[in-house]
Scaffold this active site. Sequence first.
Site, PDB file in Angstrom:
ATOM      1  NE  ARG A   1     -14.169 -12.521  -3.021  1.00 46.31           N
ATOM      2  CZ  ARG A   1     -15.328 -12.736  -2.453  1.00 46.31           C
ATOM      3  NH1 ARG A   1     -15.755 -13.960  -2.243  1.00 46.31           N
ATOM      4  NH2 ARG A   1     -16.103 -11.742  -2.089  1.00 46.31           N
TER       5      ARG A   1
ATOM      6  CD  GLU B   1     -16.898 -26.133 -11.592  1.00 47.14           C
ATOM      7  OE1 GLU B   1     -16.455 -25.472 -10.627  1.00 47.14           O
ATOM      8  OE2 GLU B   1     -16.678 -25.868 -12.772  1.00 47.14           O
TER       9      GLU B   1
ATOM     10  NE  ARG C   1     -22.351 -11.480  -4.320  1.00 42.52           N
ATOM     11  CZ  ARG C   1     -21.443 -12.217  -3.699  1.00 42.52           C
ATOM     12  NH1 ARG C   1     -21.493 -13.538  -3.799  1.00 42.52           N
ATOM     13  NH2 ARG C   1     -20.496 -11.669  -2.970  1.00 42.52           N
TER      14      ARG C   1
ATOM     15  CE  LYS D   1     -22.401 -17.637  -2.041  1.00 39.80           C
ATOM     16  NZ  LYS D   1     -21.240 -16.950  -1.483  1.00 39.80           N
TER      17      LYS D   1
ATOM     18  CD  GLU E   1     -12.721 -22.543  -2.859  1.00 35.84           C
ATOM     19  OE1 GLU E   1     -13.060 -21.974  -3.920  1.00 35.84           O
ATOM     20  OE2 GLU E   1     -13.193 -22.260  -1.750  1.00 35.84           O
TER      21      GLU E   1
ATOM     22  CE  LYS F   1     -19.733 -21.801  -1.603  1.00 34.72           C
ATOM     23  NZ  LYS F   1     -18.345 -21.822  -1.140  1.00 34.72           N
TER      24      LYS F   1
END
Lengths: 544, 327
Positions: A255, A233, A398, A404, A283, A235
């Site tokens: 966040r 996807e 994570r 990313k 997002e 970012k």
Amino acid sequence: MDELAELAERVASRSGRREKVALVASYLSALGDEDLGRAIRFLSGRPFGPRDPRRLAVGHVSLREAVTAASGWDAETVTLSIREVGDIGEAIGLLMRGKTAERPLSLAEAESLYRELARRRGAVEKEELLRECFLRYRPLTLKYFVKVITGDLRIGLHEKMLLEAVAAACGVKPDALRAAAERTGDPAEAALAARHGRLEQISTRLFRPLDFMLARPIASAREVPDPENWLVEDKYDGIRAQAHVAAGRAALFSRGLADVTQAFPDLAAALERLPGSAVLDGEVVAWREGRALPFTALQQRLARKAVPLFLPLEAPAAYVAYDLLLRDGRELMELPIEERRAELERLLAGHDEPLLVAPQRQATDQDELVRLFAEARARGNEGLVLKRRGSRYEAGRRGGAWLKWKQPLATLDVVITAAEQGHGKRATLLSDYTFAVRSGDRFVNVGKAYSGLTDQEIRELTERLRALATARAGPILLVRPEIVLEVAFDGVQKSQRHESGYALRFPRIVRWRRDKRPEDVDSLERVRQIWEASLSSPGRSPSR
Amino acid sequence: MRVEFTGQGIYLADLDLWLDPHHRQRRAWISHAHRDHAGAVHEEVYATAETLALYRIQHGGALEGAALRAVPFGQSWELCGARLTAYPAAHVLGAAQLLVQWRGLRLLYTGDVKLLPPLCGRPTETVRADRLIVESTFGLPIFHFLTREQARERIVAFARCALEEGRCPVLLAHELGRAQEVAHVLCQAGVPVAVHPAAARYLPVYAEAGFPMPGWDEWNGSALPEAALVLPPRFRASVQLPRRRVRIAYVSGWAALDNARARTGAEELIPYSDHAGFEELLELVEATGAREVDVVHGYTGAFARILTLRGKLARAPERPRPEGENG
């Protein structure tokens, strides 16, 4: 806290994973309910629970000042001691040996000390409290009291092992506890529920944010040896936000798990129209004419308590969703990403801006990843997010199931073919370099760069280049192609200036690749591919 | 009295005597048998009988022709108009401090020294001096060591626990000093011991000096022994130690810091040293009564500053020196 410190020492002196878990489990199972929560938090290096807004705001300088005052050693001795030990908590424990009242410290007392530290404003007030603590408690306890402040116990007890120990102490299966901990975002809360047989009752609660799954950064496609196993996807340059929706009500959490709904009334209004209940991950981006704008276009919204009606027009927002965690009371986090994605698409089918589903792409090899990256950049996005096929949603982790990749552009390895003297203080040095890529068995120039190296490196390069000189053309020294640089750039354009027919836009030197030889540099073909990729998004150059 | 601090060692010019020199000299005092003090062969060597016995094992035939003068503890001898006396320094077997009395001045060179009583060897005697040359291997207030009683208990308990678990206890200990002490306490406690050859070669000297090691074996290196293995750390990397079949302990002053785990691969840290810990070192300096102190090894600058703050005339003479092998 005294027992916790002793436990931590024992855990550190066992290298076996199972032994560590067993030690922690047996310690935890003897604790009362409140101490259980405290111990779990402290063992994970946190003074407060994850939802507690308090912050200690105590840095190394304050700790050093406080131990200097408490121990009576001079500042140089303290600084050298901390450096030799390598951990300030351990150093403080050692420096205070024989100098404290050795009073006992309970977990509850330790917690209230952390609260008091967080409450005090100003370094001097915090240091005063720390100094008192350092003089009062046992050195070994101080070691771990401080390690909780610095956030890492360094006893080889990773979060997963701690959860295993908690599960064992509470008599439940590790997977069940882990899932509950992810849902609540608080292992201590999950532990208490487990201990009292209420684990099943813990469920994702609407309008109470979950921890976000996080992506691990990578620097290039080379770090993805198996592109076929990943979904790709773009970012986005936006605000990560969780959308909670139920019965005509909607909320957006960012966040920091803060409620940012008020900043986005336009999005809330659109979300409220969704049927049933849902928790989405996505997002918030600034959106105009079918593409994302830089996030700065939205920042003014966050600064305001209430957004006046005209602002949404100035900087229209969109919610680009990419995951679905809850749907009509059903938790989806344990399902593979493909199934969550399918549910998400069903949910948002028929809805238009400002609710969007992030397009998903696939790559079969690394070159294609590089192309997708360039395309994402061309669309004005930051880069790519890669999500492992078949992966579940790991709240708060994570863990590497998401990656990313965000960089100016892929870099190129090039070789220096000519050098020029610089200006000013670099006037005597060769600091401007023309560089080339491979074309068959020749090298063809693609650009010129003059920044990015340290003065020391430039001095060293000047010497090397002078030794490699083959001819001089005015101020330009032609050199044997031997020195390899890694350059970053904003794009590739057609150019008559170089024989290659291409030129890099805004090239800058990332580093001197002493490890590479001229035959290792990138090819003209690679440059051409990057140029072609940038064409597939007409009307916009790949730069930002 | 002229004291010169050079890259070769410390030189007492009035006596033409070198203290622990690194290269061949005409005349040398060797404080103890660690390599960074006793690495060279000289024409004339003064040392205690035990140090000379260890020195002979290390240098063998290379000592032919050298005049080796065994010096008894506490008995003075004359040299170039000075009176010299050796006093116990605890450190390793035979380690001695050297007192030089010259024209009314008392100069004490400690060599490497430990103040608390050692597991093997004579307890240190404190000696009054006007001027002191002292080491500072552990001259920072972060180094606190176990007493010999605590160390004995930890070493024996560690080995017994591991053996009960069916694992081989491996004790990383310096080949001269700690290794013999560890072997001695284990043997005394009835724990079977296998000793790496590099350390085993010194055991007879220890036994002769009154620290017997009944029942020890020399490790042949082929398989894990069914006993506690005493292994010098420098062989750690070249020896196969399957993780699930061993427990590893590190017996050293450096084991006072947790980072020793990462450096040595040991789980258990037993901070017992043949050097003085920080408080011991301060106590030792104070006990000599010396006003003038030269700090010559380890955290020299830091320890000299600490002494200066306590009213001493302390210096850290610049002296390039090869890496020490002890700790």
